[in-house]
Design a protein around this motif. Structure first.
Motif, PDB file in Angstrom:
ATOM      1  N   LEU A 156       0.825  -1.210   0.000  1.00  0.00           N
ATOM      2  CA  LEU A 156       0.000   0.000   0.000  1.00  0.00           C
ATOM      3  C   LEU A 156       0.861   1.263   0.000  1.00  0.00           C
ATOM      4  O   LEU A 156       0.560   2.235  -0.705  1.00  0.00           O
ATOM      5  CB  LEU A 156      -0.919  -0.001   1.221  1.00  0.00           C
ATOM      6  CG  LEU A 156      -2.181  -0.860   1.114  1.00  0.00           C
ATOM      7  CD1 LEU A 156      -2.902  -0.898   2.453  1.00  0.00           C
ATOM      8  CD2 LEU A 156      -3.114  -0.320   0.045  1.00  0.00           C
ATOM      9  N   ALA A 157       1.926   1.262   0.791  1.00  0.00           N
ATOM     10  CA  ALA A 157       2.796   2.429   0.840  1.00  0.00           C
ATOM     11  C   ALA A 157       3.456   2.680  -0.506  1.00  0.00           C
ATOM     12  O   ALA A 157       3.533   3.828  -0.972  1.00  0.00           O
ATOM     13  CB  ALA A 157       3.865   2.237   1.924  1.00  0.00           C
ATOM     14  N   SER A 158       3.929   1.609  -1.148  1.00  0.00           N
ATOM     15  CA  SER A 158       4.556   1.759  -2.460  1.00  0.00           C
ATOM     16  C   SER A 158       3.560   2.292  -3.484  1.00  0.00           C
ATOM     17  O   SER A 158       3.885   3.145  -4.318  1.00  0.00           O
ATOM     18  CB  SER A 158       5.123   0.408  -2.913  1.00  0.00           C
ATOM     19  OG  SER A 158       5.879   0.543  -4.092  1.00  0.00           O
ATOM     20  N   THR A 159       2.341   1.807  -3.415  1.00  0.00           N
ATOM     21  CA  THR A 159       1.291   2.286  -4.326  1.00  0.00           C
ATOM     22  C   THR A 159       1.011   3.767  -4.114  1.00  0.00           C
ATOM     23  O   THR A 159       0.934   4.544  -5.075  1.00  0.00           O
ATOM     24  CB  THR A 159       0.000   1.478  -4.104  1.00  0.00           C
ATOM     25  OG1 THR A 159       0.267   0.087  -4.309  1.00  0.00           O
ATOM     26  CG2 THR A 159      -1.087   1.928  -5.060  1.00  0.00           C
ATOM     27  N   MET A 160       0.870   4.176  -2.863  1.00  0.00           N
ATOM     28  CA  MET A 160       0.577   5.571  -2.580  1.00  0.00           C
ATOM     29  C   MET A 160       1.743   6.477  -2.962  1.00  0.00           C
ATOM     30  O   MET A 160       1.545   7.585  -3.478  1.00  0.00           O
ATOM     31  CB  MET A 160       0.235   5.754  -1.098  1.00  0.00           C
ATOM     32  CG  MET A 160      -0.971   4.949  -0.607  1.00  0.00           C
ATOM     33  SD  MET A 160      -2.434   5.123  -1.654  1.00  0.00           S
ATOM     34  CE  MET A 160      -2.770   6.864  -1.469  1.00  0.00           C
ATOM     35  N   GLY A 161       2.974   6.014  -2.735  1.00  0.00           N
ATOM     36  CA  GLY A 161       4.133   6.802  -3.136  1.00  0.00           C
ATOM     37  C   GLY A 161       4.169   7.023  -4.633  1.00  0.00           C
ATOM     38  O   GLY A 161       4.471   8.121  -5.115  1.00  0.00           O
ATOM     39  N   ALA A 162       3.853   5.953  -5.402  1.00  0.00           N
ATOM     40  CA  ALA A 162       3.819   6.079  -6.856  1.00  0.00           C
ATOM     41  C   ALA A 162       2.707   7.023  -7.300  1.00  0.00           C
ATOM     42  O   ALA A 162       2.903   7.839  -8.213  1.00  0.00           O
ATOM     43  CB  ALA A 162       3.631   4.699  -7.485  1.00  0.00           C
ATOM     44  N   LEU A 163       1.548   6.932  -6.655  1.00  0.00           N
ATOM     45  CA  LEU A 163       0.432   7.803  -7.046  1.00  0.00           C
ATOM     46  C   LEU A 163       0.749   9.281  -6.800  1.00  0.00           C
ATOM     47  O   LEU A 163       0.403  10.148  -7.620  1.00  0.00           O
ATOM     48  CB  LEU A 163      -0.826   7.404  -6.273  1.00  0.00           C
ATOM     49  CG  LEU A 163      -1.461   6.067  -6.677  1.00  0.00           C
ATOM     50  CD1 LEU A 163      -2.637   5.739  -5.768  1.00  0.00           C
ATOM     51  CD2 LEU A 163      -1.908   6.091  -8.135  1.00  0.00           C
ATOM     52  N   VAL A 164       1.406   9.570  -5.678  1.00  0.00           N
ATOM     53  CA  VAL A 164       1.797  10.960  -5.413  1.00  0.00           C
ATOM     54  C   VAL A 164       2.771  11.451  -6.473  1.00  0.00           C
ATOM     55  O   VAL A 164       2.642  12.565  -7.008  1.00  0.00           O
ATOM     56  CB  VAL A 164       2.416  11.081  -4.006  1.00  0.00           C
ATOM     57  CG1 VAL A 164       3.018  12.474  -3.799  1.00  0.00           C
ATOM     58  CG2 VAL A 164       1.377  10.801  -2.935  1.00  0.00           C
ATOM     59  N   SER A 165       3.749  10.596  -6.808  1.00  0.00           N
ATOM     60  CA  SER A 165       4.725  10.975  -7.840  1.00  0.00           C
ATOM     61  C   SER A 165       4.052  11.124  -9.201  1.00  0.00           C
ATOM     62  O   SER A 165       4.354  12.060  -9.959  1.00  0.00           O
ATOM     63  CB  SER A 165       5.837   9.925  -7.907  1.00  0.00           C
ATOM     64  OG  SER A 165       6.772  10.224  -8.913  1.00  0.00           O
ATOM     65  N   TRP A 166       3.139  10.218  -9.530  1.00  0.00           N
ATOM     66  CA  TRP A 166       2.423  10.295 -10.810  1.00  0.00           C
ATOM     67  C   TRP A 166       1.628  11.600 -10.907  1.00  0.00           C
ATOM     68  O   TRP A 166       1.544  12.198 -11.980  1.00  0.00           O
ATOM     69  CB  TRP A 166       1.466   9.120 -10.952  1.00  0.00           C
ATOM     70  CG  TRP A 166       2.141   7.801 -11.174  1.00  0.00           C
ATOM     71  CD1 TRP A 166       3.486   7.570 -11.204  1.00  0.00           C
ATOM     72  CD2 TRP A 166       1.518   6.540 -11.356  1.00  0.00           C
ATOM     73  NE1 TRP A 166       3.751   6.239 -11.398  1.00  0.00           N
ATOM     74  CE2 TRP A 166       2.544   5.573 -11.498  1.00  0.00           C
ATOM     75  CE3 TRP A 166       0.195   6.111 -11.403  1.00  0.00           C
ATOM     76  CZ2 TRP A 166       2.286   4.232 -11.695  1.00  0.00           C
ATOM     77  CZ3 TRP A 166      -0.063   4.763 -11.601  1.00  0.00           C
ATOM     78  CH2 TRP A 166       0.970   3.831 -11.752  1.00  0.00           C
ATOM     79  N   GLY A 167       1.028  12.020  -9.806  1.00  0.00           N
ATOM     80  CA  GLY A 167       0.239  13.237  -9.834  1.00  0.00           C
ATOM     81  C   GLY A 167       1.053  14.476 -10.167  1.00  0.00           C
ATOM     82  O   GLY A 167       0.523  15.458 -10.703  1.00  0.00           O
ATOM     83  N   ILE A 168       2.360  14.455  -9.892  1.00  0.00           N
ATOM     84  CA  ILE A 168       3.217  15.615 -10.149  1.00  0.00           C
ATOM     85  C   ILE A 168       4.030  15.440 -11.428  1.00  0.00           C
ATOM     86  O   ILE A 168       4.117  16.351 -12.263  1.00  0.00           O
ATOM     87  CB  ILE A 168       4.170  15.865  -8.959  1.00  0.00           C
ATOM     88  CG1 ILE A 168       3.368  16.005  -7.662  1.00  0.00           C
ATOM     89  CG2 ILE A 168       5.035  17.100  -9.213  1.00  0.00           C
ATOM     90  CD1 ILE A 168       2.422  17.172  -7.637  1.00  0.00           C
ATOM     91  N   TYR A 169       4.616  14.255 -11.617  1.00  0.00           N
ATOM     92  CA  TYR A 169       5.574  14.053 -12.712  1.00  0.00           C
ATOM     93  C   TYR A 169       5.087  13.110 -13.801  1.00  0.00           C
ATOM     94  O   TYR A 169       5.802  12.867 -14.766  1.00  0.00           O
ATOM     95  CB  TYR A 169       6.903  13.524 -12.148  1.00  0.00           C
ATOM     96  CG  TYR A 169       7.567  14.476 -11.199  1.00  0.00           C
ATOM     97  CD1 TYR A 169       8.187  15.627 -11.658  1.00  0.00           C
ATOM     98  CD2 TYR A 169       7.575  14.231  -9.822  1.00  0.00           C
ATOM     99  CE1 TYR A 169       8.797  16.519 -10.783  1.00  0.00           C
ATOM    100  CE2 TYR A 169       8.184  15.106  -8.936  1.00  0.00           C
ATOM    101  CZ  TYR A 169       8.794  16.250  -9.423  1.00  0.00           C
ATOM    102  OH  TYR A 169       9.386  17.123  -8.565  1.00  0.00           O
ATOM    103  N   GLY A 170       3.893  12.554 -13.649  1.00  0.00           N
ATOM    104  CA  GLY A 170       3.398  11.630 -14.646  1.00  0.00           C
ATOM    105  C   GLY A 170       3.796  10.201 -14.342  1.00  0.00           C
ATOM    106  O   GLY A 170       4.592   9.925 -13.442  1.00  0.00           O
TER     107      GLY A 170
END
Length: 584
Positions: free
Chosen positions: A208-222
């Protein structure tokens, strides 16, 4: 007032649930918060790199060292080591520990509690080393910053230390995930390199943490990976000998990197200022001719995979960049190493592919394939993390057809580094001098997953040493299992007596007639000397305390108000050993 009491009661219940090895829903909730926090920290770190580059780098690009005049790009590492030295020089040596190695050490020996000073230092060193042109990556700082921030959640809430360990794993996974946009590789890296365990209760919050970290990064950098990888596949089985040879060379380079990073005594004994001067001088010298060795180097990977790079540049990236990164670590500047490892591995693979294309053009027609395999092989060999490297390869290429040659390259490189170079892995080699890593011991690994409240005996009563008959009967009315005898001399530790022993003498009229006052130290029965352990401690901490203090039981205490401590339970060596046997 009642609402406040209810809130405290709920938090106490949450802590109590987390003490168990099966507290999956509670750990998953923590994993979500840790992933969001780590992803946000990683975005902030990348923004700081961008902000620093805005003032002097062409186009505000922190990777554009090639566009700078040679004197400027050679001067940057000298300025960087001066800034790092001025910041770190007044601080004690323990505050200089940073990066993934520091995270593993704190997890192994401090149950994941991360010091604030090291966390602040990591911001400074991480940003200055990258934009200052040292050979450094952003993943090591991201993992340290994310893990410490996640651990801070648990420390602020005074959660059991077994949950702090999971939070550190969550921060590690989210840091890798947000850096590369590789959430699966982040999970495996956290479990394989940092936590060194594979359990369902540990996996779920980390995922879950890895998923949320990726989603935060995706929201800013794609959602694109850190660098662009063209479609690649193994075109002929005739490529396999070349892949094996490439992996062999990568394994030797990885083993040499680990040895060099450990530091020769002639270097490690130098004053800190001289070590910084050596790092800055060697980097400046290399940067004058080959600016590609500076910074992270993801732009160089893009060129290796999608364009042509001269052989001398490939050689500089394969050998010089790797050596400069190792010298930084040996000299006491804890830089991120994963990015430089990937760049060096890609350059080694591209160099071997280019040489193969010149010597055997009818077989080797895709040097970029060798570059991609070299990346995975170098990461796997230097870190001794084959699964994390393979999954990073899969997520970066998004191509399942490359996995077969990837597995071959990874196995050959890992075996070469391990058997021919004696490489235990970069991070583990730094802890090897302290003896066997605690998380490599099955007993300590199992006991670290559970906190003291899950096993302690809560049914107890505190009592002074000497009591009358009526007080003795009232003590037993609550049917306690243990009596905690508080000594008159506060310097002496309390004792534990089975309540059944007191109950037995209360039914012995002859003994009671001889003892109008009951001295609990004279009641027939075994009394255990006690040592204190905190309510948040894990069973591994409790086991270590038992061995260090030489007692057979511990009393569990926690702070209910400033300067006020309450005994919550008792935990015996037998209870810990029975738990381990039951859970094996």
């Amino acid at each position: 007032m009642p609402r406040f009491a209810l809130r405290r009661l709920s938090l106490d219940r949450f802590r109590s649930q987390l003490a168990s090895v099966d507290a999956m829903p509670q750990l998953c909730l923590l994993g979500i918060f840790a992933g969001i926090l780590t992803g946000s920290v990683m975005v902030l770190f990348r923004l700081l790199l961008k902000l620093g580059a805005f003032f002097f780098m062409p186009g505000g690009n922190p990777e554009a060292f090639e566009a700078l005049p040679p004197p400027i790009r050679a001067l940057l590492p000298l300025i960087a080591v001066c800034l790092i030295g001025v910041w770190l020089w007044p601080q004690p040596s323990r505050a200089l520990k940073m990066g993934i190695g520091h995270v593993i050490e704190r997890l192994a020996y401090q149950q994941g509690k991360m010091p604030l000073r090291n966390w602040i230092n990591q911001w400074w060193v991480g940003v200055i080393s990258v934009i200052g042109g040292l050979s450094a990556g952003r993943e090591g700082p991201a993992i340290h910053l994310g893990s410490a921030a996640s651990s801070w959640i648990g420390s602020r809430l005074r959660l059991p230390h077994n949950s702090l360990r999971v939070l550190v794993g969550c921060g590690t996974a989210a840091g890798i995930s947000a850096s590369f946009n590789t959430p699966i590789a982040g999970v495996i890296f956290a479990m394989e390199v940092v936590m060194m365990e594979y359990t369902i209760a540990g996996f779920m919050p980390v995922i879950l943490a890895s998923t949320m970290g990726a989603l935060v990064s995706w929201g800013i950098y794609g959602a694109e990976p850190a660098f662009s990888v063209p479609p690649l596949q193994l075109s002929s089985l005739m490529d396999l000998p070349g892949i094996v040879l490439t992996a062999l060379v990568v394994g030797l380079l990885a083993g040499g990197f680990v040895r060099l990073a450990q530091g020769h005594p002639a270097v490690t004994r130098l004053p800190f200022a001289l070590r910084l001067a050596l790092i800055g001088g060697l980097t400046a010298l290399a940067a004058w001719w080959y600016p590609q060795v500076q910074g992270i180097g993801y732009d160089s990977i893009d060129r290796m995979l999608n364009a042509s790079v001269t052989l001398d540049v490939l050689l500089a990236l394969a050998v010089v960049k790797l050596a400069l990164t190792a010298i930084c670590m040996a000299g006491g500047v804890s830089v991120g190493i994963i990015g430089p490892l990937l760049v060096s591995g890609a350059a080694t693979g591209a160099l071997m592919g280019a040489l193969g294309a010149m010597l055997w053009p009818s077989v080797v027609d895709t040097p970029a394939l060798y570059a991609v395999l070299g990346m995975a092989a170098m990461m796997a060999a230097a870190l001794q993390a084959p699964l994390a490297a393979l999954l990073a390869l899969l997520e970066l290429t998004r191509n399942t057809e490359i996995m077969l040659p990837g597995m071959l390259a990874v196995v050959v490189a890992v075996m070469t580094a391990r058997q021919l170079c004696g490489c235990q892995g970069f991070f583990m080699s730094h802890l090897a001098q302290q003896g066997l890593h605690p998380l490599q011991q099955p007993l300590m690994q199992a006991l670290s997953r559970v906190a003291v409240p899950a096993v302690m005996e809560r049914n107890l009563a505190r009592t002074p040493r000497v009591i009358d008959h009526d007080r003795a009967k009232s003590l037993l009315d609550a049917k306690p299992t243990w009596l905690i005898i508080i000594q008159d001399d506060k310097a002496k530790p309390p004792l534990a007596l089975k309540a059944a022993n007191l109950a037995r003498v209360l039914h012995d009229d002859a003994w009671l007639a001889e003892h109008p006052q009951i001295d609990l130290e004279e009641v027939p029965g075994q009394r255990l000397e006690l040592a204190p352990v905190h309510l948040e401690a894990t069973l591994s901490e409790a086991y270590d305390t038992l061995n260090e203090s030489g007692v057979e039981a511990l009393y569990v205490e926690h702070t209910t108000a400033p300067m006020i401590r309450k005994i919550s339970g008792i935990i015996t060596r037998e209870a810990i050993e029975n738990y381990y046997r039951r859970k094996r």
